[in-house]
Design a protein around this motif. Sequence first.
Motif, short mmCIF file in Angstrom:
data_model
loop_
_atom_site.label_atom_id
_atom_site.label_comp_id
_atom_site.label_asym_id
_atom_site.label_seq_id
_atom_site.Cartn_x
_atom_site.Cartn_y
_atom_site.Cartn_z
N LEU A 1 0.83 -1.20 0.00
CA LEU A 1 0.00 0.00 0.00
C LEU A 1 0.87 1.25 0.00
O LEU A 1 0.59 2.22 -0.72
N LYS A 2 1.94 1.22 0.79
CA LYS A 2 2.84 2.36 0.86
C LYS A 2 3.47 2.66 -0.50
O LYS A 2 3.52 3.82 -0.94
N VAL B 1 0.91 4.17 -2.90
CA VAL B 1 0.68 5.59 -2.62
C VAL B 1 1.83 6.43 -3.16
O VAL B 1 1.62 7.49 -3.77
N ILE C 1 -4.02 5.87 -9.56
CA ILE C 1 -3.98 4.57 -8.88
C ILE C 1 -3.88 3.45 -9.91
O ILE C 1 -3.18 2.46 -9.71
N THR D 1 -0.96 0.66 -10.13
CA THR D 1 -1.32 -0.75 -10.05
C THR D 1 -0.68 -1.52 -11.19
O THR D 1 -0.15 -2.63 -10.99
N VAL E 1 -5.05 -4.97 -3.16
CA VAL E 1 -4.68 -3.85 -2.28
C VAL E 1 -5.02 -2.53 -2.98
O VAL E 1 -5.53 -1.59 -2.36
N SER E 2 -4.76 -2.46 -4.28
CA SER E 2 -5.05 -1.23 -5.02
C SER E 2 -6.55 -0.96 -5.08
O SER E 2 -6.98 0.20 -5.02
N PHE F 1 -7.50 0.41 -1.76
CA PHE F 1 -6.97 1.78 -1.69
C PHE F 1 -7.87 2.74 -2.46
O PHE F 1 -8.21 3.83 -1.98
N SER G 1 -11.09 3.44 -0.57
CA SER G 1 -10.92 4.35 0.56
C SER G 1 -10.78 5.79 0.09
O SER G 1 -11.35 6.72 0.69
N VAL G 2 -10.03 6.01 -0.99
CA VAL G 2 -9.90 7.36 -1.54
C VAL G 2 -11.24 7.85 -2.08
O VAL G 2 -11.62 9.01 -1.90
#
Length: 534
Positions: A79-80, A83, A370, A374, A396-397, A400, A403-404
């Motif tokens: 995830l880090k 981002v 994103i 990815t 995970v993407s 992510f 959430s965004v």
Amino acid sequence: MSSNPSLLPSNTTSPPISRTSNDKTPLLHRYSSIEDQNYYHATISNCHYAGHVVRDVEVQKQETDIQQPLSARAILQELKVLVQISNPVVLTYMLQYSLQTGSVLVVGRLGPEELAASVFAFMFATITGWLLGLGGSTALDTLGSQLWGASTGKINEERRLMMNILFQRACIVLNVCFIPVAILWYFVDPVLRLLGQDALLCQMVQSFLRYSIPGTPAYIGFEITKKYLQTQEVLPHASTLTLLVCSPLNMLITYLFVYEFDLGFIGAPIAASLTHWIMLFVLLGIMYVVGDGKTKQTKWGLLPIHRRAFEQWKPFLALAIPGVLSLGSEYAAFEVITVLVGLLDSSTTMAAQSIIVIADDILCTIPLGISVATTTRVGYWLGRGLPGHAKMASFVSILFALSVGAVAAIVLLVTKDSFGYLFSKDTTVVGLVGKVLPYLVIFQFVDGVAGASGGALRGAGCQHWSASANLIGYYAFALPLGAFLSFGSAHLGLLGLWAALCAGLFAIAAIQTIVLLRMNWQCQVELCTLRFKK
């Protein structure tokens, strides 16, 4: 590319390539056994990003089950990295979209005919020509990220040489593809007349496009160079810095050419072409001055042209064409929606649609960023020979992006009753914008899933799934449904069009996510290995 065993992932034990022309193993299925997962071994390695050393996601010494979840630490690390990669990409696309907006604002002051012609010309140029850079370069997303992962462990010069061959191949192929488009642009007047467009508009658009031809190779080159850096995860802010300089410069140049140099309407495309060349040379200049962000040395070696750049065009086009179709079908669908809005015969509706489209153009850069990140990560892990990590990066993407999207949804919903006042003082327009904004919230929320899943498919070299999903979602579902809801018995007008767009995008996201859930990631690794043994 010629056969070269060193292109296999250097930190893995190579599996037997069991997939032959007679092999009927499906590319999409759920794993039911684990016997083929014991080939891949790796140790935790270091990689560089943005000039800093960061840890790769924990690479398990032996992947025994693709369905076995990786550690929480591995997921957080992935995830880090996502981002880190996506942030500069989002800002880059925001600035890039501002180039057209700035040109239209300047030339629009000449009069309504010039405004209409410039908007139409920019739309036509994007769908027919600039899309070669935007969509065609996604082939470099796939091939570059997979190659960079597959060559992990090789010395930097060897990896860079292989990347440079891909870079040169992309530049040559996409510019050759632009030749027939350039001919169309030069003689577009009779074509537009056959489509029933106004004679004056046709002449102005043709003039605009003729002066846009010299700048398009630079536009394509800029897109390819941007992808070249992104797939290697180096100089992530180079494209952003380039556009921070060139975006305001574009408005200044356009103003000078249109008004000070008294070129009028044709000053806008001349300025745009000049800006595209400045963008390309500024980006290349940053690369050669700063270096690769790792060794601080300028060892890019993009020239001379390698003979292998003229080989393997068919596999490249097999990825580039679906990339063009995927983006092109989406852009064209929104143009059809604009036409349908015009048929509603209401200035209030058109004004509200314009405000919503501006908001969407800004917000869509987030899922787009994103999506690019990815693609880079999924392709990298497949190149490394680690299917479990590629699958993890995909989902995970998606989480992510969700959430965004939730954050963006909250902001839009809180401001929905006042958002329209940023662009209009007409209370009727503002009220209609407030009614449509909840649909835009849904659209952006789903767009995050569609972008992330589409990016994962590109990383696996499955652009054809995204292209197919877009064609089904927009043309078999959204547009017919939108026409029915807006003009049929429901008479929902603009609300019906955006409800249909949301439904179509939901179908696209669902199709792509189902494909990922059923993806045979092991087969994708084998296909990746075979791709670089050719």
